[in-house]
Design a protein around this motif. Structure first.
Motif, PDB file in Angstrom:
ATOM      1  N   SER A   1      16.508 -20.616   9.400  1.00 29.62           N
ATOM      2  CA  SER A   1      17.622 -21.053   8.552  1.00 29.62           C
ATOM      3  C   SER A   1      17.542 -22.562   8.256  1.00 29.62           C
ATOM      4  N   LYS A   2      16.648 -23.250   8.952  1.00 27.69           N
ATOM      5  CA  LYS A   2      16.515 -24.699   8.719  1.00 27.69           C
ATOM      6  C   LYS A   2      15.208 -25.049   8.002  1.00 27.69           C
ATOM      7  N   VAL A   3      14.452 -24.015   7.609  1.00 27.57           N
ATOM      8  CA  VAL A   3      13.162 -24.287   6.966  1.00 27.57           C
ATOM      9  C   VAL A   3      13.347 -24.676   5.500  1.00 27.57           C
ATOM     10  N   ASP A   4      14.246 -23.976   4.809  1.00 28.34           N
ATOM     11  CA  ASP A   4      14.430 -24.190   3.368  1.00 28.34           C
ATOM     12  C   ASP A   4      14.606 -25.656   2.984  1.00 28.34           C
ATOM     13  N   ILE A   5      15.468 -26.357   3.726  1.00 24.74           N
ATOM     14  CA  ILE A   5      15.753 -27.752   3.364  1.00 24.74           C
ATOM     15  C   ILE A   5      14.548 -28.672   3.584  1.00 24.74           C
ATOM     16  N   ALA A   6      13.553 -28.186   4.329  1.00 25.20           N
ATOM     17  CA  ALA A   6      12.377 -29.028   4.588  1.00 25.20           C
ATOM     18  C   ALA A   6      11.286 -28.807   3.527  1.00 25.20           C
ATOM     19  N   ILE A   7      11.491 -27.806   2.680  1.00 24.54           N
ATOM     20  CA  ILE A   7      10.454 -27.490   1.687  1.00 24.54           C
ATOM     21  C   ILE A   7      10.580 -28.379   0.447  1.00 24.54           C
ATOM     22  N   THR A   8       9.432 -28.921   0.030  1.00 26.44           N
ATOM     23  CA  THR A   8       9.383 -29.739  -1.192  1.00 26.44           C
ATOM     24  C   THR A   8       8.276 -29.172  -2.085  1.00 26.44           C
ATOM     25  N   LYS A   9       8.037 -29.832  -3.191  1.00 21.79           N
ATOM     26  CA  LYS A   9       6.950 -29.394  -4.087  1.00 21.79           C
ATOM     27  C   LYS A   9       5.584 -29.534  -3.422  1.00 21.79           C
ATOM     28  N   LYS A  10       5.513 -30.389  -2.398  1.00 23.73           N
ATOM     29  CA  LYS A  10       4.216 -30.632  -1.740  1.00 23.73           C
ATOM     30  C   LYS A  10       3.947 -29.641  -0.602  1.00 23.73           C
ATOM     31  N   THR A  11       4.964 -28.850  -0.235  1.00 20.07           N
ATOM     32  CA  THR A  11       4.790 -27.945   0.911  1.00 20.07           C
ATOM     33  C   THR A  11       3.781 -26.847   0.572  1.00 20.07           C
ATOM     34  N   LYS A  12       2.793 -26.687   1.469  1.00 22.48           N
ATOM     35  CA  LYS A  12       1.759 -25.686   1.212  1.00 22.48           C
ATOM     36  C   LYS A  12       1.701 -24.610   2.292  1.00 22.48           C
ATOM     37  N   ALA A  13       2.306 -24.862   3.437  1.00 18.93           N
ATOM     38  CA  ALA A  13       2.211 -23.867   4.515  1.00 18.93           C
ATOM     39  C   ALA A  13       3.306 -24.060   5.561  1.00 18.93           C
ATOM     40  N   ILE A  14       3.577 -22.956   6.259  1.00 13.63           N
ATOM     41  CA  ILE A  14       4.461 -22.995   7.439  1.00 13.63           C
ATOM     42  C   ILE A  14       3.611 -22.561   8.632  1.00 13.63           C
ATOM     43  N   VAL A  15       3.702 -23.298   9.725  1.00 13.05           N
ATOM     44  CA  VAL A  15       3.032 -22.842  10.952  1.00 13.05           C
ATOM     45  C   VAL A  15       4.101 -22.305  11.897  1.00 13.05           C
ATOM     46  N   ALA A  16       4.026 -21.015  12.170  1.00 14.60           N
ATOM     47  CA  ALA A  16       4.966 -20.382  13.098  1.00 14.60           C
ATOM     48  C   ALA A  16       4.321 -20.375  14.480  1.00 14.60           C
ATOM     49  N   VAL A  17       4.986 -21.004  15.432  1.00 15.48           N
ATOM     50  CA  VAL A  17       4.455 -21.029  16.804  1.00 15.48           C
ATOM     51  C   VAL A  17       5.223 -20.009  17.629  1.00 15.48           C
ATOM     52  N   HIS A  18       4.512 -19.190  18.370  1.00 13.11           N
ATOM     53  CA  HIS A  18       5.169 -18.220  19.260  1.00 13.11           C
ATOM     54  C   HIS A  18       5.307 -18.902  20.625  1.00 13.11           C
ATOM     55  N   LEU A  19       6.290 -19.785  20.693  1.00 13.74           N
ATOM     56  CA  LEU A  19       6.354 -20.691  21.835  1.00 13.74           C
ATOM     57  C   LEU A  19       6.790 -20.005  23.131  1.00 13.74           C
ATOM     58  N   TYR A  20       6.189 -20.438  24.186  1.00 15.94           N
ATOM     59  CA  TYR A  20       6.420 -19.947  25.561  1.00 15.94           C
ATOM     60  C   TYR A  20       5.996 -18.475  25.723  1.00 15.94           C
ATOM     61  N   GLY A  21       5.497 -17.858  24.637  1.00 14.00           N
ATOM     62  CA  GLY A  21       5.069 -16.458  24.717  1.00 14.00           C
ATOM     63  C   GLY A  21       5.949 -15.513  23.936  1.00 14.00           C
ATOM     64  N   GLN A  22       6.951 -16.060  23.253  1.00 11.74           N
ATOM     65  CA  GLN A  22       7.853 -15.193  22.463  1.00 11.74           C
ATOM     66  C   GLN A  22       7.574 -15.369  20.960  1.00 11.74           C
ATOM     67  N   PRO A  23       7.336 -14.265  20.231  1.00 12.08           N
ATOM     68  CA  PRO A  23       7.072 -14.401  18.794  1.00 12.08           C
ATOM     69  C   PRO A  23       8.221 -15.072  18.045  1.00 12.08           C
ATOM     70  N   ALA A  24       7.836 -15.834  17.020  1.00 17.10           N
ATOM     71  CA  ALA A  24       8.834 -16.442  16.127  1.00 17.10           C
ATOM     72  C   ALA A  24       9.432 -15.335  15.248  1.00 17.10           C
ATOM     73  N   ASP A  25      10.468 -15.689  14.507  1.00 11.27           N
ATOM     74  CA  ASP A  25      11.158 -14.712  13.647  1.00 11.27           C
ATOM     75  C   ASP A  25      10.322 -14.503  12.374  1.00 11.27           C
ATOM     76  N   MET A  26       9.333 -13.615  12.466  1.00  8.78           N
ATOM     77  CA  MET A  26       8.312 -13.536  11.422  1.00  8.78           C
ATOM     78  C   MET A  26       8.803 -12.938  10.103  1.00  8.78           C
ATOM     79  N   ASP A  27       9.766 -12.021  10.147  1.00 13.16           N
ATOM     80  CA  ASP A  27      10.274 -11.466   8.874  1.00 13.16           C
ATOM     81  C   ASP A  27      10.917 -12.561   8.035  1.00 13.16           C
ATOM     82  N   ALA A  28      11.766 -13.346   8.674  1.00 19.04           N
ATOM     83  CA  ALA A  28      12.468 -14.411   7.946  1.00 19.04           C
ATOM     84  C   ALA A  28      11.483 -15.454   7.425  1.00 19.04           C
TER      85      ALA A  28
END
Ligand SMILES: Cc1ncc(COP(=O)(O)O)c(C=O)c1O
Length: 379
Positions: A115-142
């Motif tokens: 829910s906080k990714v959208d505001i970080a996106i600009t015209k220069k954004t080319k990728a998102i890196v999803a980290v599955h931190l501590y061993g738990q998958p990130a919210d991949m559908d969203a």
């Protein structure tokens, strides 16, 4: 009783005969770089994650670089990276000449908050890196939805999440490319530096294969720029043996986590990790949070708890004491304290308890009894 943060020796001793024989085989065949042990491992690791392609690399950091490099990320591009992760996630972007743009973590999963990714996106954004931190998958559908809407790439950093699952599917299946680390302390650890990238996309696979080896598909004919990011034969051999046990070890980690939850679940002063619905957590780390009052109080008490446990011969860790946006190396990006509240809260009040498959019931109880005693004395 001594409880180390992790114990690589006890694991080595349990599989010593197989490991020694596998290393011996590499020594005798002198296939020190890539070779059959790596090829065999790549095949098995891909199968285990139900992905088409796997390439062994020299480290997870190099895998992060290869992932973004293969997608054409370049100077001037922006890449969305969680503020709450190990620095190597951001190196993937910086090594491509791109700028990491940080996003806060979710208050429960500790992974990037979609829910906080959208505001970080600009015209220069080319990728998102999803980290599955501590061993738990990130919210991949969203995250997939955001990536598709903005026509940008999605990459997984699964350095801490071998065999973790999201909605019944293994990590490695939600992005264009996924990197793994086999740093010795990881859930699947080599006996030196090693990593891997996996993908279901044949053209990405072919690109990475070339980038990994000096931009060549034929020796000494360099069709593109590249690097030396190959896995060593000995690491392939060690990892090949360990793959036979990774399922068992993952279950044992989950057992340790379940026991911690059982024994610490009623303690009001701490927050335990939450396994999000439809996520299979593989507990690379078990991070609790001290929650007794304001940030300052939580921070002081976390530090006191850590030194108290150390006095009881229990080793713990901080993951991570300085969030990425506050690291000296990213000062020029202009972030400041207070930008990412959840990440900062975790840095100030989080404590990683001992976590490895071979932790005994006695050791787990000693850790939890010590934590309970610490808070009782405080009252
Ligand atoms: C989230 C994350 N990404 C990347 C890496 C880098 O892996 P390596 O140490 O194999 O380079 C690590 C491991 O340390 C990690 O925890």
């Amino acid at each position: 009783m001594e409880v180390p943060f992790l114990d690589l020796k006890v694991q080595y001793n349990s599989i010593k005969i197989e490991i020694d024989a596998a290393i011996q085989k590499v020594l005798e065949s002198t296939t020190f770089i890539l070779g059959p042990s790596v090829t065999e491992f790549e095949k098995e690791f891909a199968k285990m994650h139900s992905v088409k392609y796997c390439l062994g690399t020299s480290s997870g950091t190099d895998g992060n670089h290869l992932a973004l490099w293969s997608l054409g990320i370049k100077q001037g591009d922006e890449v969305i990276v969680p503020a709450n992760t190990f620095i190597a996630t951001a190196w993937g972007a910086t090594l491509c000449g791109a700028i990491p743009v940080f996003v806060d973590c979710h208050s429960k999963s500790y992974n990037i908050d979609p829910s906080k990714v959208d505001i970080a996106i600009t015209k220069k954004t080319k990728a998102i890196v999803a980290v599955h931190l501590y061993g738990q998958p990130a919210d991949m559908d969203a995250l997939r939805e955001i990536a598709d809407e903005n026509r940008i790439h999605l990459v997984e950093d699964a350095a801490q999440a071998h065999l973790a699952e999201y909605k019944g599917k293994k990590v490695g299946n939600f992005a264009e490319v996924t990197s793994f680390s086999f740093y010795p302390g990881k859930n699947l650890g080599a006996y030196g530096e090693a990593g891997a990238v996996v993908t279901n996309n044949e053209s990405v696979f072919q690109k990475i294969k070339k980038l990994r080896e000096h931009g060549q598909s034929k020796k000494y004919y360099h069709e593109s720029f590249g690097h030396n990011y190959r896995m060593e034969g000995i690491q392939g051999a060690v990892l090949g043996v360990k793959l036979r046990y990774i399922d068992k070890w993952t279950n044992q980690r989950r057992r340790v986590a379940a026991r911690y939850k059982e024994l610490l679940g009623k303690l009001e002063q701490i927050i335990l990790p939450v396994e999000m619905p439809d996520h299979k957590h593989v507990y690379h780390l078990y991070v609790i949070r001290v929650n007794v009052g304001n940030n300052q109080k939580n921070h002081e008490l976390r530090n006191k708890l850590q030194s108290y446990l150390q006095d009881q011969q229990i080793s713990t860790g901080l993951h991570y004491p300085v969030p990425l946006h506050l690291q000296e190396c990213f000062k020029h990006l202009g972030y400041k304290q207070g930008d990412f509240a959840e990440t900062e809260l975790l840095a100030e009040s989080g404590l990683s308890l001992p976590m490895y498959p071979e932790l005994s019931d006695g050791q787990i109880e000693y850790v939890t009894d010590s934590i309970i005693k610490f808070f009782k004395v405080l009252k």
